[in-house]
Motif scaffolding. Structure first.
Motif, PDB file in Angstrom:
ATOM      1  N   HIS A   1      10.789  -2.362 -10.887  1.00 36.90           N
ATOM      2  CA  HIS A   1      11.004  -3.594 -10.110  1.00 36.90           C
ATOM      3  C   HIS A   1       9.778  -3.978  -9.282  1.00 36.90           C
ATOM      4  N   TRP A   2       8.833  -3.038  -9.134  1.00 37.86           N
ATOM      5  CA  TRP A   2       7.580  -3.380  -8.444  1.00 37.86           C
ATOM      6  C   TRP A   2       6.611  -4.077  -9.391  1.00 37.86           C
ATOM      7  N   MET A   3       6.876  -4.020 -10.696  1.00 39.29           N
ATOM      8  CA  MET A   3       5.951  -4.606 -11.688  1.00 39.29           C
ATOM      9  C   MET A   3       6.444  -6.015 -12.014  1.00 39.29           C
TER      10      MET A   3
ATOM     11  N   ALA B   1      -2.158   1.033 -14.131  1.00 41.27           N
ATOM     12  CA  ALA B   1      -1.121   0.029 -13.866  1.00 41.27           C
ATOM     13  C   ALA B   1      -0.158  -0.016 -15.050  1.00 41.27           C
ATOM     14  N   GLY B   2       1.115  -0.205 -14.734  1.00 41.65           N
ATOM     15  CA  GLY B   2       2.136  -0.279 -15.781  1.00 41.65           C
ATOM     16  C   GLY B   2       1.920  -1.434 -16.725  1.00 41.65           C
ATOM     17  N   GLU B   3       1.216  -2.451 -16.271  1.00 45.05           N
ATOM     18  CA  GLU B   3       0.965  -3.630 -17.105  1.00 45.05           C
ATOM     19  C   GLU B   3      -0.170  -3.372 -18.089  1.00 45.05           C
ATOM     20  N   LYS B   4      -0.880  -2.223 -17.905  1.00 45.12           N
ATOM     21  CA  LYS B   4      -2.074  -1.981 -18.730  1.00 45.12           C
ATOM     22  C   LYS B   4      -2.006  -0.635 -19.443  1.00 45.12           C
TER      23      LYS B   4
ATOM     24  N   LEU C   1       6.453   6.687 -15.969  1.00 46.12           N
ATOM     25  CA  LEU C   1       5.789   5.438 -15.569  1.00 46.12           C
ATOM     26  C   LEU C   1       6.135   5.096 -14.120  1.00 46.12           C
ATOM     27  N   GLY C   2       5.097   4.984 -13.282  1.00 49.01           N
ATOM     28  CA  GLY C   2       5.323   4.767 -11.842  1.00 49.01           C
ATOM     29  C   GLY C   2       5.821   6.066 -11.235  1.00 49.01           C
ATOM     30  N   CYS C   3       5.096   7.154 -11.526  1.00 51.11           N
ATOM     31  CA  CYS C   3       5.572   8.517 -11.198  1.00 51.11           C
ATOM     32  C   CYS C   3       5.531   8.812  -9.705  1.00 51.11           C
ATOM     33  N   GLY C   4       4.826   7.983  -8.918  1.00 51.94           N
ATOM     34  CA  GLY C   4       4.740   8.240  -7.479  1.00 51.94           C
ATOM     35  C   GLY C   4       4.106   9.591  -7.204  1.00 51.94           C
ATOM     36  N   ASP C   5       4.689  10.333  -6.243  1.00 49.00           N
ATOM     37  CA  ASP C   5       4.095  11.626  -5.863  1.00 49.00           C
ATOM     38  C   ASP C   5       4.536  12.764  -6.786  1.00 49.00           C
TER      39      ASP C   5
ATOM     40  N   SER D   1      11.190   6.178 -16.339  1.00 44.06           N
ATOM     41  CA  SER D   1      10.729   5.511 -15.111  1.00 44.06           C
ATOM     42  C   SER D   1      11.862   5.468 -14.094  1.00 44.06           C
ATOM     43  N   ASN D   2      11.581   5.835 -12.865  1.00 46.81           N
ATOM     44  CA  ASN D   2      12.574   5.745 -11.790  1.00 46.81           C
ATOM     45  C   ASN D   2      12.016   4.937 -10.622  1.00 46.81           C
ATOM     46  N   ALA D   3      12.753   3.889 -10.263  1.00 45.07           N
ATOM     47  CA  ALA D   3      12.476   3.125  -9.039  1.00 45.07           C
ATOM     48  C   ALA D   3      11.082   2.518  -9.012  1.00 45.07           C
ATOM     49  N   ALA D   4      10.541   2.200 -10.161  1.00 41.27           N
ATOM     50  CA  ALA D   4       9.179   1.652 -10.206  1.00 41.27           C
ATOM     51  C   ALA D   4       9.098   0.306 -10.928  1.00 41.27           C
TER      52      ALA D   4
ATOM     53  N   ASN E   1       4.085   8.849   4.085  1.00 39.51           N
ATOM     54  CA  ASN E   1       5.103   7.903   4.541  1.00 39.51           C
ATOM     55  C   ASN E   1       6.264   7.827   3.553  1.00 39.51           C
ATOM     56  N   TYR E   2       5.906   7.857   2.265  1.00 34.23           N
ATOM     57  CA  TYR E   2       6.920   7.808   1.208  1.00 34.23           C
ATOM     58  C   TYR E   2       7.823   9.039   1.299  1.00 34.23           C
ATOM     59  N   ALA E   3       7.210  10.199   1.477  1.00 36.95           N
ATOM     60  CA  ALA E   3       7.998  11.429   1.541  1.00 36.95           C
ATOM     61  C   ALA E   3       8.929  11.413   2.764  1.00 36.95           C
TER      62      ALA E   3
ATOM     63  N   VAL F   1       1.879   8.330 -14.777  1.00 37.49           N
ATOM     64  CA  VAL F   1       0.923   7.263 -14.431  1.00 37.49           C
ATOM     65  C   VAL F   1       1.480   6.462 -13.269  1.00 37.49           C
ATOM     66  N   ASP F   2       0.585   5.972 -12.443  1.00 32.56           N
ATOM     67  CA  ASP F   2       0.975   5.185 -11.268  1.00 32.56           C
ATOM     68  C   ASP F   2      -0.245   4.369 -10.843  1.00 32.56           C
ATOM     69  N   ALA F   3       0.014   3.188 -10.289  1.00 37.58           N
ATOM     70  CA  ALA F   3      -1.099   2.323  -9.883  1.00 37.58           C
ATOM     71  C   ALA F   3      -1.738   2.762  -8.567  1.00 37.58           C
ATOM     72  N   ALA F   4      -1.049   3.628  -7.804  1.00 35.52           N
ATOM     73  CA  ALA F   4      -1.542   3.965  -6.461  1.00 35.52           C
ATOM     74  C   ALA F   4      -2.320   5.281  -6.468  1.00 35.52           C
ATOM     75  N   PRO F   5      -3.616   5.237  -6.187  1.00 30.79           N
ATOM     76  CA  PRO F   5      -4.419   6.466  -6.199  1.00 30.79           C
ATOM     77  C   PRO F   5      -3.888   7.546  -5.258  1.00 30.79           C
TER      78      PRO F   5
ATOM     79  N   GLU G   1       0.864  -1.183   0.000  1.00 29.44           N
ATOM     80  CA  GLU G   1       0.000   0.000   0.000  1.00 29.44           C
ATOM     81  C   GLU G   1       0.892   1.221   0.000  1.00 29.44           C
ATOM     82  N   TRP G   2       0.690   2.141  -0.946  1.00 31.00           N
ATOM     83  CA  TRP G   2       1.538   3.328  -1.044  1.00 31.00           C
ATOM     84  C   TRP G   2       0.845   4.515  -0.399  1.00 31.00           C
ATOM     85  N   LYS G   3       1.513   5.127   0.578  1.00 30.21           N
ATOM     86  CA  LYS G   3       0.980   6.317   1.249  1.00 30.21           C
ATOM     87  C   LYS G   3       1.955   7.457   1.008  1.00 30.21           C
TER      88      LYS G   3
HETATM   89  C1  LIG Z   1       9.578   3.767  -5.104  1.00 34.86           C
HETATM   90  S1  LIG Z   1       8.207   4.537  -5.860  1.00 34.86           S
HETATM   91  C2  LIG Z   1       8.982   5.559  -7.091  1.00 34.86           C
HETATM   92  C3  LIG Z   1       8.161   6.769  -7.431  1.00 34.86           C
HETATM   93  C4  LIG Z   1       8.839   7.811  -8.310  1.00 34.86           C
HETATM   94  N1  LIG Z   1       9.127   7.318  -9.636  1.00 34.86           N
HETATM   95  C5  LIG Z   1      10.098   8.365  -7.640  1.00 34.86           C
HETATM   96  O1  LIG Z   1      11.182   8.296  -8.236  1.00 34.86           O
HETATM   97  O2  LIG Z   1       9.962   8.874  -6.512  1.00 34.86           O
HETATM   98  C6  LIG Z   1       7.478   3.239  -6.814  1.00 34.86           C
HETATM   99  C7  LIG Z   1       6.164   3.612  -7.449  1.00 34.86           C
HETATM  100  O3  LIG Z   1       5.779   2.560  -8.337  1.00 34.86           O
HETATM  101  C8  LIG Z   1       4.371   2.468  -8.285  1.00 34.86           C
HETATM  102  N2  LIG Z   1       3.963   1.143  -8.777  1.00 34.86           N
HETATM  103  C9  LIG Z   1       4.174  -0.045  -8.187  1.00 34.86           C
HETATM  104  N3  LIG Z   1       3.636  -1.034  -8.927  1.00 34.86           N
HETATM  105  C10 LIG Z   1       3.087  -0.439 -10.018  1.00 34.86           C
HETATM  106  C11 LIG Z   1       2.400  -0.924 -11.168  1.00 34.86           C
HETATM  107  N4  LIG Z   1       2.164  -2.232 -11.331  1.00 34.86           N
HETATM  108  N5  LIG Z   1       1.972  -0.041 -12.091  1.00 34.86           N
HETATM  109  C12 LIG Z   1       2.203   1.302 -11.923  1.00 34.86           C
HETATM  110  N6  LIG Z   1       2.849   1.812 -10.857  1.00 34.86           N
HETATM  111  C13 LIG Z   1       3.284   0.959  -9.916  1.00 34.86           C
HETATM  112  C14 LIG Z   1       4.037   2.685  -6.836  1.00 34.86           C
HETATM  113  O4  LIG Z   1       2.678   3.022  -6.658  1.00 34.86           O
HETATM  114  C15 LIG Z   1       5.023   3.781  -6.462  1.00 34.86           C
HETATM  115  O5  LIG Z   1       4.446   5.053  -6.584  1.00 34.86           O
END
Ligand SMILES: C[S@@+](CC[C@H](N)C(=O)[O-])C[C@H]1O[C@@H](n2cnc3c(N)ncnc32)[C@H](O)[C@@H]1O
Length: 256
Positions: free
Chosen positions: A107-109, A87-90, A45-49, A102-105, A15-17, A66-70, A10-12
């Motif tokens: 590996h979550w996919m 979602a990155g898969e869609k 892709l996976g832009c986070g906050d 994409s940065n740091a995202a 907490n992330y900040a 785009v990011d999967a977490a509302p 769960e992404w908050k």
């Molecule tokens: C560590 S954060 C990185 C956020 C941002 N890119 C940064 O550099 O701060 C990872 C992000 O990947 C997103 N994420 C994880 N699985 C995802 C998926 N399947 N599709 C899209 N986003 C996803 C999370 O919601 C989270 O915001």
């Protein structure tokens, strides 16, 4: 616990900040590799906050995040960004971006990396580039071993199989990019010992959540403390500062 099913992260945004502001702060090299230009249309892709999305926009590009977490998307929208829950898969974009970043995202996919890469390829115009950094092979290895030891000692079976991250090798990810039709211009594994802004318990609470959530709630804090103790001799220095054993995979590829 018998199930090998891993609860979802769960992404908050708050907490992330607090515990992970180093993640976008250490994104400068991959941003430099992207080299966004005024007038370009770029997908984050996976832009986070949206901390890095905002930097791409500041370079004069039009950015869609785009990011999967509302919750994370709401935080990105609060910065005035065009950010969408997806979602990155869609990914459903077609030939509209000059670059996907994409940065740091990635590996979550973990469940479908090829679907992610295929969606990125479809989203790009011919000649468009895919520039990204993600966790690479061996990333947070000591942390993973310690978490798995804690969980298994507490009766969680198959804990290693439940690791929520995909940390590929250069050869693995290059092959996936090429199979999707990309030409790889650069790809490298980069060891990056990373000082943690708070401490290891904070890191484990944030990023280890899907793993520790396999334990009953009453056991989680003790399990985190046990994991921290096991890691102290290797990742905590004499002044009490913690360093994460990060390894990044950074690459640049283009669609022909
Ligand atoms: C560590 S954060 C990185 C956020 C941002 N890119 C940064 O550099 O701060 C990872 C992000 O990947 C997103 N994420 C994880 N699985 C995802 C998926 N399947 N599709 C899209 N986003 C996803 C999370 O919601 C989270 O915001």
């Amino acid at each position: 616990m018998e199930s090998s099913e891993t609860p979802k992260q769960e992404w908050k945004a708050d907490n992330y900040a607090r515990h992970a502001h180093f993640v976008p702060a250490l994104g400068a090299p991959v941003l430099e590799l992207l080299a966004p230009r005024p007038g370009e249309r770029i997908l984050d892709l996976g832009c986070g906050d949206g901390v890095l999305t905002e930097k791409i926009a500041a370079a004069g590009a039009t950015v869609v995040g785009v990011d999967a977490a509302p919750e994370m998307i709401a935080a990105a929208q609060a910065r005035g960004l065009d950010a969408r829950v997806c979602a990155g898969e869609k990914l459903a974009f077609a030939s509209e971006f000059d670059a996907v970043f994409s940065n740091a995202a990635l590996h979550w996919m973990k469940s479908a990396p090829d679907a992610v890469i295929a969606g990125v390829k479809r989203a790009l115009k011919p000649g468009g580039r895919f520039v990204a950094e993600m966790g690479g092979h061996g990333c947070v290895a000591a942390i993973i071993v310690s978490i798995v030891a804690t969980l298994e000692r507490r009766g969680v079976t198959g804990a290693a199989a439940g690791i929520p991250w995909y940390f590929p090798t250069v050869n693995d990810y290059r092959a996936r990019l090429e199979a999707a039709g990309f030409r790889v211009d650069y790809i490298e594994l980069i060891p990056r010992p990373t000082p943690l802004p708070t401490n290891m318990a904070g890191w484990l609470e944030l990023f280890g959540q899907p793993l520790f959530n396999r334990l009953p709630p009453s056991e989680r804090q003790d399990a985190i403390a046990e994991t921290v103790e096991r890691l102290k001799p290797v990742l905590c220095d004499e002044t009490g500062r913690w360093t994460g054993d990060y390894i990044r995979l950074r690459f640049k590829a283009h669609a022909p």
